[in-house]
Design a protein around this motif. Sequence first.
Motif, PDB file in Angstrom:
ATOM      1  N   ASP A  10    -128.470  51.694  49.560  1.00 34.19           N
ATOM      2  CA  ASP A  10    -128.733  50.552  49.084  1.00 34.19           C
ATOM      3  C   ASP A  10    -128.177  50.323  47.924  1.00 34.19           C
ATOM      4  OD1 ASP A  10    -130.546  49.832  51.265  1.00 34.19           O
ATOM      5  OD2 ASP A  10    -132.530  50.932  49.940  1.00 34.19           O
ATOM      6  N   LEU A  11    -127.568  48.884  47.737  1.00 35.92           N
ATOM      7  CA  LEU A  11    -126.873  48.566  46.533  1.00 35.92           C
ATOM      8  C   LEU A  11    -127.881  48.494  45.486  1.00 35.92           C
ATOM      9  CD1 LEU A  11    -124.189  46.311  47.973  1.00 35.92           C
ATOM     10  CD2 LEU A  11    -123.819  48.551  47.076  1.00 35.92           C
ATOM     11  N   PHE A  12    -128.682  47.738  45.552  1.00 40.86           N
ATOM     12  CA  PHE A  12    -129.768  47.412  44.594  1.00 40.86           C
ATOM     13  C   PHE A  12    -131.151  47.358  45.195  1.00 40.86           C
ATOM     14  CE2 PHE A  12    -125.927  44.798  43.684  1.00 40.86           C
ATOM     15  CZ  PHE A  12    -125.441  45.369  42.695  1.00 40.86           C
ATOM     16  N   THR A  13    -132.196  47.758  44.415  1.00 41.14           N
ATOM     17  CA  THR A  13    -133.719  47.813  44.910  1.00 41.14           C
ATOM     18  C   THR A  13    -134.480  47.526  44.039  1.00 41.14           C
ATOM     19  OG1 THR A  13    -133.854  50.217  43.774  1.00 41.14           O
ATOM     20  CG2 THR A  13    -133.122  50.044  46.315  1.00 41.14           C
ATOM     21  N   ASN A  14    -135.608  46.762  44.427  1.00 42.46           N
ATOM     22  CA  ASN A  14    -136.661  46.321  43.627  1.00 42.46           C
ATOM     23  C   ASN A  14    -136.364  45.318  42.557  1.00 42.46           C
ATOM     24  OD1 ASN A  14    -139.356  46.864  43.299  1.00 42.46           O
ATOM     25  ND2 ASN A  14    -139.180  48.155  41.246  1.00 42.46           N
ATOM     26  N   LYS A  15    -135.796  44.298  43.289  1.00 45.49           N
ATOM     27  CA  LYS A  15    -135.185  43.137  42.142  1.00 45.49           C
ATOM     28  C   LYS A  15    -136.466  42.034  42.656  1.00 45.49           C
ATOM     29  CE  LYS A  15    -131.588  45.073  40.668  1.00 45.49           C
ATOM     30  NZ  LYS A  15    -131.599  45.535  39.258  1.00 45.49           N
ATOM     31  N   ALA A  16    -137.221  41.952  41.269  1.00 46.68           N
ATOM     32  CA  ALA A  16    -138.152  40.874  41.334  1.00 46.68           C
ATOM     33  C   ALA A  16    -137.557  39.589  41.085  1.00 46.68           C
ATOM     34  CB  ALA A  16    -139.043  41.238  40.321  1.00 46.68           C
ATOM     35  N   TYR A  17    -138.261  38.416  41.250  1.00 49.86           N
ATOM     36  CA  TYR A  17    -137.932  37.267  40.952  1.00 49.86           C
ATOM     37  C   TYR A  17    -137.233  36.951  39.864  1.00 49.86           C
ATOM     38  CZ  TYR A  17    -138.149  32.091  40.698  1.00 49.86           C
ATOM     39  OH  TYR A  17    -137.593  30.742  40.420  1.00 49.86           O
ATOM     40  N   LYS A  18    -136.052  36.332  39.579  1.00 46.13           N
ATOM     41  CA  LYS A  18    -135.236  36.239  38.383  1.00 46.13           C
ATOM     42  C   LYS A  18    -134.594  37.460  37.984  1.00 46.13           C
ATOM     43  CE  LYS A  18    -138.257  32.474  36.603  1.00 46.13           C
ATOM     44  NZ  LYS A  18    -138.858  32.032  35.457  1.00 46.13           N
TER      45      LYS A  18
END
Length: 239
Positions: free
Chosen positions: A162-170
């Motif tokens: 995965d490139l990015f994980t656990n990205k919350a809103y904003k």
Amino acid sequence: MEISNNLKNISKAFIAAVTISVALSACSKRNDPQSVPATVVSVVNASPNVKELDFIIGGQRWNTDPFKFGTTLDYVGFYPGAFRIGIVERGKNTYLLSKDLVYQASKYYSTFLIDTGTNRSFLTVIDNLDSPATSTKARVRFLNLSPDASPLILAVKGGTTDLFTNKAYKAVSAFTEVEAGDNVAFEIKDNATKAVLTTVPGTKLEQGKYYTIYAKGYKDKSDTDPLKFGANIYIAKNK
């Protein structure tokens, strides 16, 4: 990164449609005593709403076509300083939302209109577009701008990591290197379940260029709703 004094104010900057290529072509004119460092800004409507809007900066309408959900206004260069930005209904003058911002010289910014109703706001980030000219890879960043989404993952379709994980809103990621290619697709997944929520269709990624992918819309909307959950990708203009 400079802009010459023949653009006397923000109005003329927009009327003249000073795009990124024009604003940055002045970088080669560093010996011009009339040149000043520019600020460069792009704007994205990631607010899930069916209304047609105009985007205002420094008292001037930026857009020609309606500033609708999913619209990206490409980078424009102009004199740095303090500006009031805002949105109005298409063709009207009363602000629905406004904010005072300072855009600094020699910097690139992206300003996103996000959320809806009383939660609607502007999210502004500085864009770091400083990869070496010899880079053989593209660079990608990810923003979770879906108001009701749980934390998200962005991955290259078919990739092993995965490139990015656990990205919350904003949440806004930094740019990361991705292999360039003629048909690169991405998946956005739920961070907890790993289920694929939407796919960004195959896109040509060119070496040395920058791409922004953002999640948008509502997860609880039906597949036929124009405000349903999805994703957009756009490219920064050449430096």
